[in-house]
Design a protein around this motif. Structure first.
Motif, PDB file in Angstrom:
ATOM      1  N   TRP A   1      11.339   9.786  21.273  1.00 47.53           N
ATOM      2  CA  TRP A   1      10.242  10.681  21.669  1.00 47.53           C
ATOM      3  C   TRP A   1      10.379  11.052  23.148  1.00 47.53           C
ATOM      4  O   TRP A   1      10.296  12.233  23.528  1.00 47.53           O
ATOM      5  CB  TRP A   1       8.919   9.984  21.394  1.00 47.53           C
TER       6      TRP A   1
ATOM      7  N   HIS B   1      13.080  12.532   8.766  1.00 48.93           N
ATOM      8  CA  HIS B   1      11.619  12.621   8.912  1.00 48.93           C
ATOM      9  C   HIS B   1      11.134  12.222  10.312  1.00 48.93           C
ATOM     10  O   HIS B   1      10.422  13.003  10.955  1.00 48.93           O
ATOM     11  CB  HIS B   1      10.978  11.782   7.790  1.00 48.93           C
TER      12      HIS B   1
ATOM     13  N   LEU C   1       9.378  14.795  13.185  1.00 48.93           N
ATOM     14  CA  LEU C   1       8.006  14.573  13.670  1.00 48.93           C
ATOM     15  C   LEU C   1       7.977  14.423  15.191  1.00 48.93           C
ATOM     16  O   LEU C   1       7.132  15.001  15.873  1.00 48.93           O
ATOM     17  CB  LEU C   1       7.432  13.304  13.049  1.00 48.93           C
TER      18      LEU C   1
ATOM     19  N   GLY D   1       8.252  17.582  16.939  1.00 42.12           N
ATOM     20  CA  GLY D   1       6.939  18.239  16.933  1.00 42.12           C
ATOM     21  C   GLY D   1       6.016  17.641  17.976  1.00 42.12           C
ATOM     22  O   GLY D   1       5.335  18.356  18.714  1.00 42.12           O
ATOM     23  N   TYR D   2       6.005  16.309  18.047  1.00 41.73           N
ATOM     24  CA  TYR D   2       5.158  15.627  19.036  1.00 41.73           C
ATOM     25  C   TYR D   2       5.563  16.043  20.463  1.00 41.73           C
ATOM     26  O   TYR D   2       4.714  16.360  21.287  1.00 41.73           O
ATOM     27  CB  TYR D   2       5.310  14.102  18.912  1.00 41.73           C
TER      28      TYR D   2
ATOM     29  N   LEU E   1       6.662  19.783  13.238  1.00 40.43           N
ATOM     30  CA  LEU E   1       5.613  18.956  12.619  1.00 40.43           C
ATOM     31  C   LEU E   1       5.575  19.200  11.111  1.00 40.43           C
ATOM     32  O   LEU E   1       5.498  18.268  10.311  1.00 40.43           O
ATOM     33  CB  LEU E   1       4.246  19.298  13.220  1.00 40.43           C
TER      34      LEU E   1
ATOM     35  N   GLY F   1       8.631  17.727   9.452  1.00 42.22           N
ATOM     36  CA  GLY F   1       8.519  16.263   9.450  1.00 42.22           C
ATOM     37  C   GLY F   1       7.557  15.776   8.373  1.00 42.22           C
ATOM     38  O   GLY F   1       7.870  14.851   7.616  1.00 42.22           O
ATOM     39  N   ILE F   2       6.404  16.420   8.272  1.00 45.73           N
ATOM     40  CA  ILE F   2       5.406  16.011   7.273  1.00 45.73           C
ATOM     41  C   ILE F   2       5.951  16.252   5.858  1.00 45.73           C
ATOM     42  O   ILE F   2       5.832  15.403   4.973  1.00 45.73           O
ATOM     43  CB  ILE F   2       4.079  16.770   7.508  1.00 45.73           C
TER      44      ILE F   2
ATOM     45  N   GLU G   1      -0.221   8.828   6.859  1.00 46.77           N
ATOM     46  CA  GLU G   1       0.024  10.250   6.532  1.00 46.77           C
ATOM     47  C   GLU G   1      -1.023  11.116   7.230  1.00 46.77           C
ATOM     48  O   GLU G   1      -0.703  12.152   7.824  1.00 46.77           O
ATOM     49  CB  GLU G   1      -0.088  10.460   5.016  1.00 46.77           C
TER      50      GLU G   1
ATOM     51  N   SER H   1      -0.457  11.783  10.928  1.00 44.92           N
ATOM     52  CA  SER H   1       0.510  12.838  11.269  1.00 44.92           C
ATOM     53  C   SER H   1      -0.062  14.221  10.997  1.00 44.92           C
ATOM     54  O   SER H   1       0.405  15.219  11.555  1.00 44.92           O
ATOM     55  CB  SER H   1       1.810  12.640  10.476  1.00 44.92           C
TER      56      SER H   1
ATOM     57  N   TRP I   1      -1.219  18.443  13.308  1.00 44.01           N
ATOM     58  CA  TRP I   1      -0.764  19.643  12.596  1.00 44.01           C
ATOM     59  C   TRP I   1      -1.891  20.670  12.512  1.00 44.01           C
ATOM     60  O   TRP I   1      -1.662  21.873  12.695  1.00 44.01           O
ATOM     61  CB  TRP I   1      -0.269  19.275  11.196  1.00 44.01           C
TER      62      TRP I   1
ATOM     63  N   CYS J   1      -1.200  13.617  18.920  1.00 38.66           N
ATOM     64  CA  CYS J   1       0.094  12.958  18.662  1.00 38.66           C
ATOM     65  C   CYS J   1       0.059  11.532  19.227  1.00 38.66           C
ATOM     66  O   CYS J   1       0.521  10.587  18.584  1.00 38.66           O
ATOM     67  CB  CYS J   1       1.240  13.741  19.297  1.00 38.66           C
TER      68      CYS J   1
END
Lengths: 697, 137
Positions: A104, A178, A182, A185-186, A224, A227-228, A251, A254, A258, A292
């Protein structure tokens, strides 16, 4: 590499360099913003690049640790084995807490570097403030890596011989991708936040920062979403528990950013084109990275959540909560300080308009986010009232009751969007809705007839309710698809009609003027396809055996007649047989699935044993109409215990997701610096630079 | 003529009321008590409700062989409370003795808890608990 230069040594020194670089970047950016010096800004930018380089070296050192089996590094010892295939050794980089924080941080630093490199010669103070915000976030991450989540800690214990490396459940291509998706996206969500609050901090009145923020918002949303969806795909194809979304707390965590990331994409459009929704944009751009952090806090603080994923409590979770709090507090302070800059240039005069619909869409997105947050946190919220530690949990029914109706209202607004671009009153809205509504009625009637075999497991009353609700949703989806295509054909024909030279010029003009808008529209089309898939696969799935508690599965033998499974029949054709896989031992059975036309497919569900851990491996047959999933649950000699499920329209969930992702990628590429006149929300010419520039403009 | 400001307030109130109703209906439809074994055994009113329980899987009388599609086990609470649980279906891959599990269902005949869902705390990412002695188990 000399023997005394070990990956842990390189990694730890890289963290020190990265922390220093981020601190220098922060200090230099603050000086640049205060004294207005471009040289200090350049210094801050180079320090950010040095930070990215430092974290890249750290990441490579950890990768070298995995590939060279350096088990004296505790993180490597816990997440890898010598015989693990190399792609999983790469994935093991982010299979544990410390590695995921490093990933990250690296993505945040890398994206910040790219954003700063692409900024051109924009307003100095604003860019300096943006750099300072990004550098401050990086300082927090580097501190976390050095002191709380260091993946280069050395283990002094002998490496246990019975280690199994990365959890076999995670040894799957979808699960490899995955987490990085994510985290992209974060990390990406921090850039629009930094751009907007950098502009606010500098008191900037122009809107030149908005297209860049929109592109980064689209990129963060893309990652995001991917990833989801990858997580859902993994749950469906690998876990085989009969679904792809369970409203599980992790779930849900996350999903929170979004919702707001979707809000950011839509509200920034209004900021760029009309100078409105600035408060919303400020709130959404703050909440996305903040949520996030909050999601990371929830995932790492199992004292609050009870999840199938449940990760044991970790002090790092509280650090993420502190980062959530800091982000929100900074944002609130800025909003109070720059209140005047956030006032809209034009009041919303008419709710029957695209700005009206976008405002309502933002309200719905926030409401959905709050509902999911309340549902997820409910055990914690309710605990003091129940005087029990566990409190009350909310099952999927809560989310289906609260979130799905709001979601369908959102889809309905999306369906009306193309009409609201060209009309501003209820009469016009009604007139232009006649054709899509008529098409919606025809499609809904056809769906009612075609869907009759999909009765699912429901009893008559529940089925009637589900069917009515689903048909309403089908109408909305069909309405939305027709408005999209009608809008597309109308715009295309207008471009071709207006072309003076020929077809080529007309097409070229269409692409130049409308590509970015239709990229966004293709995201909407993907959403409609995904909704269609959810409508079929959710309420109408059919089980071979009753899945309710207390109903034991009857045994299946080779001599049994084929069993009915929706419009199929299913028969066992081969007894259990054992075989050796690459790194597991497996038991497999064979079923023959026969379709209504007599077509047959062989399905071979397996049960795999990795060391001491058993893992199911369902077998699938997918068509555009439905999916059949067969799960091997057990066996005893030649007797087999299994479950099979038919998911109507399942594949449209994934196809819709792919169209959404492709559309978002096109948005990232095609969002332009200036809006073309056609991109405005109404056909009437609107001034690109409206009067009374009081806001962020 | 009603001003657009007032219309917005009325629309906001209607939306808030609708949202409030949805929340109420949602909580009513989806709420489920989340209990320890001891809390479940102590309050008889839970015996007729669908509930979610958490506890450890006891080694005692646990027969889990390869290929098993049904499992019965003792769920043991933190304070030693015990409840017999029966589950038929896809047994989670990480289910084993001494694992913390969550079961959802109702109490059946003979005081056996019929679980429709059996969740194990998966040995997933982000392990923070180092286990006894400060090391991960």
């Amino acid at each position: 590499m000399p023997a005394n230069i070990t990956p842990d040594l390189v990694g730890n020194w890289s963290f020190v360099l990265a922390l220093l670089a981020s601190a220098v970047a922060l200090a230099a950016a603050i000086v640049a913003a205060v004294i207005g010096s471009r040289r200090w800004l350049e210094a801050a930018t180079w320090a950010m690049h040095a930070l990215t380089a430092g974290l890249t070296v750290a990441l490579m050192a950890l990768l070298a640790g995995f590939l060279d089996n350096v088990f004296r590094i505790e993180y490597v010892a816990l997440n890898s084995t010598a015989n693990m295939p190399w792609p999983y050794k790469v994935a093991a980089l982010w299979a544990g807490q410390e590695g995921s924080v490093l990933l990250w941080a690296w993505m945040l630093a890398g994206m910040s570097s790219i954003a700063l490199a692409l900024r051109g010669r924009e307003a100095l103070k604003s860019t300096a403030a943006t750099t300072a915000i990004l550098a401050a976030l990086c300082v927090l991450f580097c501190g976390l890596l050095l002191w709380a989540a260091n993946p280069f800690r050395i283990t002094l214990e002998a490496v246990r011989a019975d280690r199994q490396g990365m959890n076999p459940l995670l040894q799957d291509p979808a699960m490899i991708l995955h987490p990085p998706a994510l985290f992209l996206g974060y990390a990406g969500s921090a850039i629009p936040f930094a751009l907007m609050f950098g502009a606010l901090l500098a008191g900037r009145k122009d809107k030149d920062w908005v297209p860049s923020a929109r592109r980064w918002a689209a990129a963060a949303w893309l990652f995001l979403t991917v990833g989801i969806l990858l997580g859902a795909y993994w749950a469906y194809y690998t876990l085989g528990w009969g679904g792809y979304w369970a409203w599980d707390p992790v779930e849900n965590a996350s999903l929170l950013p979004w919702f707001t990331a979707t809000g950011v994409m839509h509200s920034l459009v209004m900021v760029q084109r009309r100078g409105t929704l600035k408060f919303w944009s400020a709130a959404m751009t703050t909440l996305t990275p903040a949520l996030c952090f909050f999601a990371s806090f929830l995932a790492r603080s199992s004292g609050i959540l009870q999840s199938v994923h449940s990760f044991p409590t970790s002090p790092i979770g509280w650090t993420f909560l502190a980062m959530f709090g800091l982000t929100v507090l900074y944002s609130l302070a800025m909003v109070f300080w720059r209140y005047r800059l956030l006032q809209g240039e034009r009041p919303l005069e008419n709710w029957v308009s695209l700005p009206g619909a976008l405002t309502l869409a933002n309200v719905l997105l926030v409401a959905m986010m709050l509902a999911v947050a309340v549902g997820t946190m409910y055990p914690w919220i309710s605990a003091p009232f129940t005087e029990r530690e566990g409190g009350v949990v909310l099952k999927g029914e809560f989310y289906n009751t609260v979130v799905l109706p709001m979601g369908m209202l959102l889809v309905a607004l999306m369906a009306l969007g193309p009409i609201l671009r060209v009309t501003k009153d209820l009469a016009g809205l009604a007139r232009r809705s006649i054709l899509p509504a008529a098409a919606g009625v025809v499609v809904t009637a056809a769906a009612a007839l075609l869907a009759s075999p999909w009765n699912g497991d429901a009893d008559a009353d529940s089925l009637r309710l589900r069917t009515i609700w689903t048909l309403v949703c089908v109408f909305v989806v069909a309405f939305g698809a027709v408005t999209l295509f009608e809008d597309f054909l109308r715009t295309l024909s207008r471009s071709l009609r207006d072309a003076t030279v020929g077809l080529g010029e007309g097409l070229g003009r269409f692409v130049r003027a409308h590509a970015s808008r239709y990229a966004a529209m293709s995201v909407h089309l993907g959403t409609l396809l995904l909704v269609l898939g959810v409508l079929g696969s959710g309420p109408f799935k059919t089980h071979l055996f009753d899945p309710t508690p207390g109903h034991k599965r009857p045994p299946i033998t080779l001599s049994d007649d084929p069993r009915n499974l929706g419009r199929y029949t299913l028969a066992l054709t081969s007894p259990p047989r054992d075989f050796e896989g690459p790194n597991y031992a497996a038991t497999e059975v064979e079923f023959l699935l026969t379709g209504p036309g007599g077509s047959t497919v062989t399905l071979t569900p397996q049960s795999r044993l990795f060391g001491e851990q058993r893992m199911g491996h369902p077998s699938f047959r997918s068509t555009l109409r439905d999916d059949v999933q067969v799960i091997l649950e057990g066996w005893d000699g030649e007797v087999v215990f299994a479950q099979a499920i038919v998911f109507p329209l399942m594949i449209w969930v994934w196809l819709g997701g792919c169209v959404m992702a492709a559309g978002a990628l096109a948005c990232v590429v095609l969002i332009r610096r200036k809006s073309s006149p056609d991109e405005n929300d109404a056909p009437a010419p609107l001034p690109l630079v409206p009067p009374a520039p009081q806001g962020v403009q | 003529m009603i001003s657009s400001h007032k219309k917005a307030i009325v629309a906001g109130l209607i939306l808030a009321a609708a949202g409030g109703y949805l929340l109420y209906a949602g909580v009513k439809a989806g709420k489920l008590s989340y209990l320890t074994v001891e809390e479940f055994l102590a309050d008889k009113s839970f015996r007729t409700q669908r509930v979610r329980l958490r506890g450890m899987v006891s080694k005692e009388e646990l027969s889990l062989r390869a290929g098993s599609a049904t499992v019965s086990f003792w769920l043991v609470g933190e304070k030693g409370g015990k409840l017999r649980v029966s589950f038929s279906g896809t047994i989670p891959d990480t289910f084993a003795a001494d694992r913390e599990v969550v079961v959802e269902g109702t109490l059946g005949k003979d005081d056996v808890f019929l679980a429709g869902q059996l969740l194990t705390k998966c040995a997933s990412k982000y392990e923070g608990d180092k286990g006894p002695g400060g090391r991960r188990p």
